[in-house]
Design a protein around this motif. Sequence first.
Motif, PDB file in Angstrom:
ATOM      1  N   VAL A  77      32.839  16.089  61.957  1.00 37.17           N
ATOM      2  CA  VAL A  77      33.434  17.150  61.227  1.00 37.17           C
ATOM      3  C   VAL A  77      33.745  18.326  62.147  1.00 37.17           C
ATOM      4  CG1 VAL A  77      33.266  18.877  59.377  1.00 37.17           C
ATOM      5  CG2 VAL A  77      32.544  16.439  58.763  1.00 37.17           C
ATOM      6  N   MET A  78      32.585  18.814  62.888  1.00 34.69           N
ATOM      7  CA  MET A  78      32.803  20.052  63.596  1.00 34.69           C
ATOM      8  C   MET A  78      33.836  19.714  64.766  1.00 34.69           C
ATOM      9  SD  MET A  78      28.916  21.508  63.706  1.00 34.69           S
ATOM     10  CE  MET A  78      29.621  23.246  64.130  1.00 34.69           C
ATOM     11  N   ASN A  79      33.772  18.864  65.380  1.00 31.11           N
ATOM     12  CA  ASN A  79      34.604  18.556  66.659  1.00 31.11           C
ATOM     13  C   ASN A  79      35.973  18.100  66.275  1.00 31.11           C
ATOM     14  OD1 ASN A  79      32.439  19.128  68.401  1.00 31.11           O
ATOM     15  ND2 ASN A  79      31.581  17.248  68.058  1.00 31.11           N
ATOM     16  N   ASN A  80      36.426  17.709  65.088  1.00 34.46           N
ATOM     17  CA  ASN A  80      37.559  16.941  64.990  1.00 34.46           C
ATOM     18  C   ASN A  80      38.285  17.618  63.745  1.00 34.46           C
ATOM     19  OD1 ASN A  80      37.434  14.784  66.723  1.00 34.46           O
ATOM     20  ND2 ASN A  80      35.641  14.635  65.696  1.00 34.46           N
ATOM     21  N   LEU A  81      37.803  18.132  62.507  1.00 35.56           N
ATOM     22  CA  LEU A  81      38.643  18.590  61.532  1.00 35.56           C
ATOM     23  C   LEU A  81      39.050  19.803  61.557  1.00 35.56           C
ATOM     24  CD1 LEU A  81      36.508  17.377  58.500  1.00 35.56           C
ATOM     25  CD2 LEU A  81      38.307  16.141  59.516  1.00 35.56           C
ATOM     26  N   PRO A  82      40.386  20.287  61.059  1.00 40.57           N
ATOM     27  CA  PRO A  82      40.948  21.412  61.224  1.00 40.57           C
ATOM     28  C   PRO A  82      40.087  22.620  60.657  1.00 40.57           C
ATOM     29  CG  PRO A  82      42.189  20.150  59.250  1.00 40.57           C
ATOM     30  CD  PRO A  82      41.010  19.326  60.104  1.00 40.57           C
ATOM     31  N   ILE A  83      40.405  23.748  61.020  1.00 39.41           N
ATOM     32  CA  ILE A  83      39.834  24.989  60.382  1.00 39.41           C
ATOM     33  C   ILE A  83      40.052  25.166  59.115  1.00 39.41           C
ATOM     34  CG2 ILE A  83      40.020  27.668  60.423  1.00 39.41           C
ATOM     35  CD1 ILE A  83      40.912  27.355  63.487  1.00 39.41           C
ATOM     36  N   GLY A  84      39.132  25.557  58.218  1.00 39.66           N
ATOM     37  CA  GLY A  84      39.069  25.721  56.843  1.00 39.66           C
ATOM     38  C   GLY A  84      38.376  24.404  56.236  1.00 39.66           C
ATOM     39  N   LEU A  85      38.716  23.215  56.676  1.00 40.24           N
ATOM     40  CA  LEU A  85      38.013  22.046  56.190  1.00 40.24           C
ATOM     41  C   LEU A  85      36.618  22.045  56.481  1.00 40.24           C
ATOM     42  CD1 LEU A  85      38.635  19.777  54.353  1.00 40.24           C
ATOM     43  CD2 LEU A  85      39.656  18.367  56.059  1.00 40.24           C
ATOM     44  N   VAL A  86      36.592  22.580  57.831  1.00 35.45           N
ATOM     45  CA  VAL A  86      35.027  22.483  58.299  1.00 35.45           C
ATOM     46  C   VAL A  86      34.174  23.080  57.351  1.00 35.45           C
ATOM     47  CG1 VAL A  86      33.475  23.081  60.387  1.00 35.45           C
ATOM     48  CG2 VAL A  86      35.825  21.920  60.857  1.00 35.45           C
ATOM     49  N   GLY A  87      34.697  24.468  57.429  1.00 36.42           N
ATOM     50  CA  GLY A  87      33.856  25.423  56.077  1.00 36.42           C
ATOM     51  C   GLY A  87      33.665  24.563  55.133  1.00 36.42           C
ATOM     52  N   LEU A  88      34.670  23.802  54.343  1.00 43.82           N
ATOM     53  CA  LEU A  88      34.676  23.278  53.027  1.00 43.82           C
ATOM     54  C   LEU A  88      33.499  21.938  52.974  1.00 43.82           C
ATOM     55  CD1 LEU A  88      35.649  22.635  50.401  1.00 43.82           C
ATOM     56  CD2 LEU A  88      37.204  21.140  51.172  1.00 43.82           C
ATOM     57  N   LEU A  89      33.463  21.436  54.405  1.00 42.82           N
ATOM     58  CA  LEU A  89      32.453  20.488  54.657  1.00 42.82           C
ATOM     59  C   LEU A  89      31.120  20.695  54.540  1.00 42.82           C
ATOM     60  CD1 LEU A  89      32.934  17.071  54.472  1.00 42.82           C
ATOM     61  CD2 LEU A  89      34.885  18.375  54.714  1.00 42.82           C
ATOM     62  N   PHE A  90      30.896  21.961  55.386  1.00 41.82           N
ATOM     63  CA  PHE A  90      29.408  22.567  55.147  1.00 41.82           C
ATOM     64  C   PHE A  90      29.322  23.041  53.767  1.00 41.82           C
ATOM     65  CE2 PHE A  90      29.812  22.862  59.699  1.00 41.82           C
ATOM     66  CZ  PHE A  90      28.402  22.711  60.296  1.00 41.82           C
ATOM     67  N   ALA A  91      30.233  23.573  52.790  1.00 38.29           N
ATOM     68  CA  ALA A  91      30.110  23.789  51.556  1.00 38.29           C
ATOM     69  C   ALA A  91      29.618  22.486  50.706  1.00 38.29           C
ATOM     70  CB  ALA A  91      31.183  24.596  51.089  1.00 38.29           C
ATOM     71  N   VAL A  92      30.076  21.240  51.199  1.00 37.31           N
ATOM     72  CA  VAL A  92      29.856  20.300  50.536  1.00 37.31           C
ATOM     73  C   VAL A  92      28.194  19.934  50.638  1.00 37.31           C
ATOM     74  CG1 VAL A  92      29.883  17.803  50.752  1.00 37.31           C
ATOM     75  CG2 VAL A  92      32.046  18.880  50.682  1.00 37.31           C
ATOM     76  N   ILE A  93      27.703  20.015  51.863  1.00 31.71           N
ATOM     77  CA  ILE A  93      26.283  19.766  52.143  1.00 31.71           C
ATOM     78  C   ILE A  93      25.427  20.708  51.392  1.00 31.71           C
ATOM     79  CG2 ILE A  93      24.628  19.661  53.743  1.00 31.71           C
ATOM     80  CD1 ILE A  93      27.038  17.587  53.922  1.00 31.71           C
ATOM     81  N   PHE A  94      25.657  22.286  51.715  1.00 33.86           N
ATOM     82  CA  PHE A  94      24.822  23.277  50.741  1.00 33.86           C
ATOM     83  C   PHE A  94      25.046  22.944  49.328  1.00 33.86           C
ATOM     84  CE2 PHE A  94      25.264  25.660  54.701  1.00 33.86           C
ATOM     85  CZ  PHE A  94      24.014  26.271  54.792  1.00 33.86           C
ATOM     86  N   SER A  95      26.176  22.558  48.573  1.00 32.07           N
ATOM     87  CA  SER A  95      26.278  22.383  47.206  1.00 32.07           C
ATOM     88  C   SER A  95      25.489  21.117  46.969  1.00 32.07           C
ATOM     89  CB  SER A  95      27.868  21.837  46.708  1.00 32.07           C
ATOM     90  OG  SER A  95      28.480  23.121  47.108  1.00 32.07           O
ATOM     91  N   ALA A  96      25.564  19.958  47.658  1.00 29.65           N
ATOM     92  CA  ALA A  96      24.560  18.836  47.204  1.00 29.65           C
ATOM     93  C   ALA A  96      23.056  19.323  47.437  1.00 29.65           C
ATOM     94  CB  ALA A  96      24.962  17.850  48.245  1.00 29.65           C
ATOM     95  N   ALA A  97      23.049  19.818  48.331  1.00 30.45           N
ATOM     96  CA  ALA A  97      21.437  20.613  48.411  1.00 30.45           C
ATOM     97  C   ALA A  97      21.025  21.432  47.133  1.00 30.45           C
ATOM     98  CB  ALA A  97      21.022  21.197  49.696  1.00 30.45           C
ATOM     99  N   MET A  98      21.937  22.188  46.906  1.00 24.80           N
ATOM    100  CA  MET A  98      21.869  23.042  45.584  1.00 24.80           C
ATOM    101  C   MET A  98      21.650  22.219  44.177  1.00 24.80           C
ATOM    102  SD  MET A  98      24.196  26.064  46.956  1.00 24.80           S
ATOM    103  CE  MET A  98      24.468  26.871  45.396  1.00 24.80           C
ATOM    104  N   SER A  99      22.501  21.538  44.165  1.00 25.26           N
ATOM    105  CA  SER A  99      22.799  20.649  42.919  1.00 25.26           C
ATOM    106  C   SER A  99      21.159  19.742  42.759  1.00 25.26           C
ATOM    107  CB  SER A  99      23.981  19.521  42.642  1.00 25.26           C
ATOM    108  OG  SER A  99      23.620  18.482  43.755  1.00 25.26           O
TER     109      SER A  99
END
Length: 568
Positions: free
Chosen positions: A399-421
């Motif tokens: 994710v960090m080395n290949n995905l475009p700007i904005g989507l990297v932040g969204l994928l980090f939000a995925v991990i945080f959201s999953a942890a929170m849920s």
Amino acid sequence: MSTIDWIVLFGTLGCIVAYGVYRTRGKKSMEGYLKGDSDLKWWTIGLSIMATQASAITFLSTPGQAYADGMRFIQFYFGLPLAMIILSVTFVPIFYKLKVYTAYEYLESRFDLKTRLLAGLFLIQRGLAAGITIYAPSIILSTLMGWSLGGTNLVIGALVIIYTVSGGTKAVSVTQKQQMAVMMGGMILAGIFVIRYLPDNINFTDALHVAGKMGKLDVVDFTFDLSDRYNFWSGITGALFLFLSYFGTDQSQVQRYLSGRSLKEGRLGLMMNGLLKVPMQFIILFIGVMVFVFFQFNEPPVFFNQVQVEKLEQSEYADELQELRNAHTAVFTEKERTIFDLSQAVRDKDEVSIELFKNRALALEEEGKEIHGDVAALIKQNDPDAETNDKDYVFMSFVMNNLPIGLVGLLFAVIFSAAMSSTASELNALASTTTVDIYKRTIRKNESDGHYVMSSKLFTFLWGLIAILFATYLSLFENLIQAVNLLGSLIYGTILGIFVVAFYVKYVKSHAVFLAAIISQLSIATLHYLTTIEVVSIGFLWYNAIGCILVVVIGILLQSIMPNTSKT
């Protein structure tokens, strides 16, 4: 990460927390705080159940599991739809009929107080699990983002505590709808991009052939092997018992469907989970397989945990590391050519060439694994306490080395959201059980609704702090998703056995089942120890079935020799 990624990350998390607080403000009764006013609809229940189970570990470890081991992990979930049917027919109607707040209230009416308080096993296990669900993403995210581990634990724990303390069960359930949308939306986008990033002359069909020839699409294994964690038989039996216990007796899940407006809504929520969970896991695993294919045409890191690699670069082993990198590049270059040749042979339907190039590609894959093992050994020599399993870093490294700007932040939000849920559900369940089964039942029996609501909020806050502290002092397991499954398997069988006796073996009384549960738990602990030291070899999913059966059988035997004086 870029500024835009940071905005996407914290904007997403801030909106989820604010929404949860706003939608559930003012819950002043136990019914409202612990059961969400019992007015949740089935799709909210279903999404909440799925989000509770789909922790950050799912989105961090599962793609890495598929990268290393292919799709076979999906067999773990084969027993889940059957478990949902069994629970909908048996457990759920009884819970709704008794109008309980927790699953363990029923145990006192069927047995006695000490059996109900045996739910303390649940509190210990859930407290540990809450720590793991914070720690699991924290150790990866802190490495990738350059944060301290303690600081990352604190961010996740604090966000969860804010809205869970504020709104209780309903806050957990309504925020999980948004969290599931973020999680699956982000993962599907990542899957689309990984396929788009394949070479121009490699289409999706070619990618499937590559994955298949490299053994990553082997979904079902019918070999009966007790030592194998993931095959058809462990999934349909051992995992079935795990899911029956998790969804039928674990308050973090029971609380989700007890908040439904009716028995029908609770059942539909469970069935929704049964229908959608396997496809969801399939998608996440498949994304991991596509990441594997991507790295057949793009050289992967010699080791995915770059922090450990950077430490090696500054050590006396730097020259050896460089030699291994050179060897890794040489192996990759030859394997890339071989994979291209394999793809062409598949298009030409040249079976002889297919077999030749497949065998060569698999041999080169093994050479790459050996080099990876050598790097891991260097890391261990440099730092004996270093973690040398990097499967959990595979997906986010991509994710960090290949995905475009904005989507990297969204994928980090995925991990945080999953942890929170998942953490929110666990804290909510811990608070409910502590309040209803211990505090209200044995310490302060006749207080007002408002008092117990405030007690629940306090216990939520305290359990949140305990989870954060526990997360701070955890050490990484072989694989995070396996760590959670192991932790559950050690205890779920015993708890499920107690409920099976309660529901179906009516002549077994409280003393017999209590002793049977203690003996069963000691037996499982002993069995796991013997497995650890390699005296026996049994996959941990089987602990669920063994623990449950031991409680039932030992309970029946003990009751046959005990005086018939215990409570029915």
